[in-house]
Motif scaffolding. Structure first.
Motif, PDB file in Angstrom:
ATOM      1  N   CYS A  77      53.685 112.038  97.606  1.00 47.47           N
ATOM      2  CA  CYS A  77      53.336 113.391  97.166  1.00 47.47           C
ATOM      3  C   CYS A  77      53.282 113.457  95.638  1.00 47.47           C
ATOM      4  N   PRO A  78      52.173 113.899  95.049  1.00 50.33           N
ATOM      5  CA  PRO A  78      52.096 113.990  93.581  1.00 50.33           C
ATOM      6  C   PRO A  78      53.086 114.989  92.989  1.00 50.33           C
ATOM      7  N   ASP A  79      53.414 116.042  93.721  1.00 49.86           N
ATOM      8  CA  ASP A  79      54.417 116.983  93.224  1.00 49.86           C
ATOM      9  C   ASP A  79      55.791 116.326  93.142  1.00 49.86           C
ATOM     10  N   ALA A  80      56.106 115.473  94.116  1.00 48.87           N
ATOM     11  CA  ALA A  80      57.378 114.741  94.068  1.00 48.87           C
ATOM     12  C   ALA A  80      57.394 113.787  92.879  1.00 48.87           C
ATOM     13  N   ASN A 152      61.306 106.542  91.279  1.00 49.06           N
ATOM     14  CA  ASN A 152      60.405 106.966  90.207  1.00 49.06           C
ATOM     15  C   ASN A 152      59.253 105.974  90.049  1.00 49.06           C
ATOM     16  N   CYS A 153      59.569 104.693  90.109  1.00 51.87           N
ATOM     17  CA  CYS A 153      58.538 103.659  89.997  1.00 51.87           C
ATOM     18  C   CYS A 153      57.542 103.762  91.143  1.00 51.87           C
ATOM     19  N   MET A 154      58.033 103.938  92.343  1.00 51.77           N
ATOM     20  CA  MET A 154      57.153 104.043  93.516  1.00 51.77           C
ATOM     21  C   MET A 154      56.212 105.231  93.387  1.00 51.77           C
ATOM     22  N   GLY A 155      56.698 106.315  92.800  1.00 52.23           N
ATOM     23  CA  GLY A 155      55.898 107.522  92.700  1.00 52.23           C
ATOM     24  C   GLY A 155      54.788 107.468  91.676  1.00 52.23           C
ATOM     25  N   ASP A 206      67.122 121.696 108.755  1.00 45.81           N
ATOM     26  CA  ASP A 206      68.305 122.557 108.882  1.00 45.81           C
ATOM     27  C   ASP A 206      68.444 123.506 107.703  1.00 45.81           C
ATOM     28  N   ARG A 207      67.949 123.068 106.545  1.00 43.28           N
ATOM     29  CA  ARG A 207      68.047 123.905 105.341  1.00 43.28           C
ATOM     30  C   ARG A 207      66.788 124.741 105.115  1.00 43.28           C
ATOM     31  N   GLY A 208      65.863 124.644 106.043  1.00 45.42           N
ATOM     32  CA  GLY A 208      64.655 125.454 105.956  1.00 45.42           C
ATOM     33  C   GLY A 208      63.741 125.069 104.816  1.00 45.42           C
ATOM     34  N   ILE A 209      63.766 123.788 104.418  1.00 46.17           N
ATOM     35  CA  ILE A 209      62.963 123.327 103.279  1.00 46.17           C
ATOM     36  C   ILE A 209      61.824 122.448 103.778  1.00 46.17           C
ATOM     37  N   SER A 210      60.602 122.824 103.409  1.00 48.62           N
ATOM     38  CA  SER A 210      59.428 122.073 103.857  1.00 48.62           C
ATOM     39  C   SER A 210      58.472 121.753 102.715  1.00 48.62           C
ATOM     40  N   THR A 211      58.843 122.072 101.474  1.00 46.55           N
ATOM     41  CA  THR A 211      57.964 121.844 100.331  1.00 46.55           C
ATOM     42  C   THR A 211      58.513 120.747  99.441  1.00 46.55           C
ATOM     43  N   SER A 212      57.683 119.772  99.169  1.00 45.19           N
ATOM     44  CA  SER A 212      58.002 118.684  98.251  1.00 45.19           C
ATOM     45  C   SER A 212      57.291 118.957  96.919  1.00 45.19           C
ATOM     46  N   CYS A 213      58.078 119.151  95.894  1.00 52.42           N
ATOM     47  CA  CYS A 213      59.479 118.835  95.699  1.00 52.42           C
ATOM     48  C   CYS A 213      60.303 120.131  95.584  1.00 52.42           C
ATOM     49  N   THR A 214      61.437 120.175  96.259  1.00 56.19           N
ATOM     50  CA  THR A 214      62.389 121.271  96.129  1.00 56.19           C
ATOM     51  C   THR A 214      63.705 120.701  95.627  1.00 56.19           C
ATOM     52  N   VAL A 215      64.277 121.334  94.602  1.00 53.31           N
ATOM     53  CA  VAL A 215      65.553 120.887  94.036  1.00 53.31           C
ATOM     54  C   VAL A 215      66.596 121.964  94.295  1.00 53.31           C
TER      55      VAL A 215
END
Length: 251
Positions: A77-80, A152-155, A206-215
């Motif tokens: 994911c480019p956002d990640a 980070n390198c992989m991204g 479980d945390r209701g998170i589906s968007t990459s990237c969420t911090v």
């Protein structure tokens, strides 16, 4: 060395989104992954991408527990990529030596309990990339200069995930034992690599998170990178450092 990931991996539907928010789909290809053979690891290279992470973690006299920071991402994911490179890694480089932060990666996807597989938004290659990055984290959990540097390198050229040479080069650069990495990813013993990803994906659900990237900081969402934009935050290192410091001071 050549190995096969023996798990069914579900491919997300061909719905092209500008961001990296998970959608629903089904498909079950298998992916072959070729590792390296006989490569010798060299010491981690940190100066260009992770200044400060080579320092040993110091024990604080206060014995306060560190603040839990979590990044919810997808490997292709480019956002990640932007979030890790421009926000998370600089914050870790600044705060790591203080001992007030504990970072973990969580990967977004959909476990398919009908066949013990996974659905990943960017396809089976992303599932394998997620597994490799989770394996790096599990193997080097106490050395963020290694596992975070590897992620980070992989991204940086995420389109190349999981090409053999690309993965092995990132492993080599950050002192990751590639033999251990591929054993973890392809192990048939209790499907270790796939189960790491399935467990991680369930955590995001479980945390209701589906968007990459969420911090998140201590479970609270503080910053989102979506469709090339920062949401709910400025994306500045200083702001996240302040969030972490505030959470630590108020524990």
């Amino acid at each position: 060395m050549r190995f096969q990931v023996q798990y069914p991996v579900c491919l997300m539907a061909a719905i092209q989104l500008s961001g990296c928010t998970i959608v629903d789909a089904k498909y079950n290809p298998r992916r072959t992954y070729q590792g390296s053979n006989g490569q010798e690891l060299r010491p981690p290279v940190l100066a260009n991408s992770a200044p400060g992470l080579e320092k040993p973690l110091q024990t604080l006299d206060t014995r306060k527990p560190p603040v839990e920071v979590e990044m919810f991402i997808m490997s292709k994911c480019p956002d990640a990529r932007d979030c890790v490179r421009d926000l998370v890694l600089p914050v870790m480089a600044q705060l790591y030596d203080s001992g007030i932060i504990n970072l973990r990666p969580t990967y977004i996807g959909k476990p398919d309990d009908s066949n013990a597989g996974m659905a990943c938004m960017h396809g089976p290659d992303e599932c394998l990339g997620d597994i490799l990055e989770l394996c790096a984290y599990e193997l080097y959990k106490d050395s963020p200069q290694r596992w975070l540097g590897f992620i980070n390198c992989m991204g940086q050229k995420y389109q190349n995930i999981p090409q053999d040479e690309y993965v092995s080069d990132c492993a080599l650069e950050y002192g990751i034992d590639f033999d251990q990495l591929e054993r973890c990813a392809a192990s048939e013993d209790e499907n270790r690599g796939m189960e790491l990803l399935r467990t991680s994906a369930r955590r995001a659900i479980d945390r209701g998170i589906s968007t990459s990237c969420t911090v998140t900081v201590n479970g609270k969402t503080v910053c989102v990178r979506d469709s090339g934009q920062w949401k709910g935050c400025t994306g500045s290192k200083e702001d996240l450092v302040q969030e972490v410091q505030h959470a630590y001071d108020n524990e």
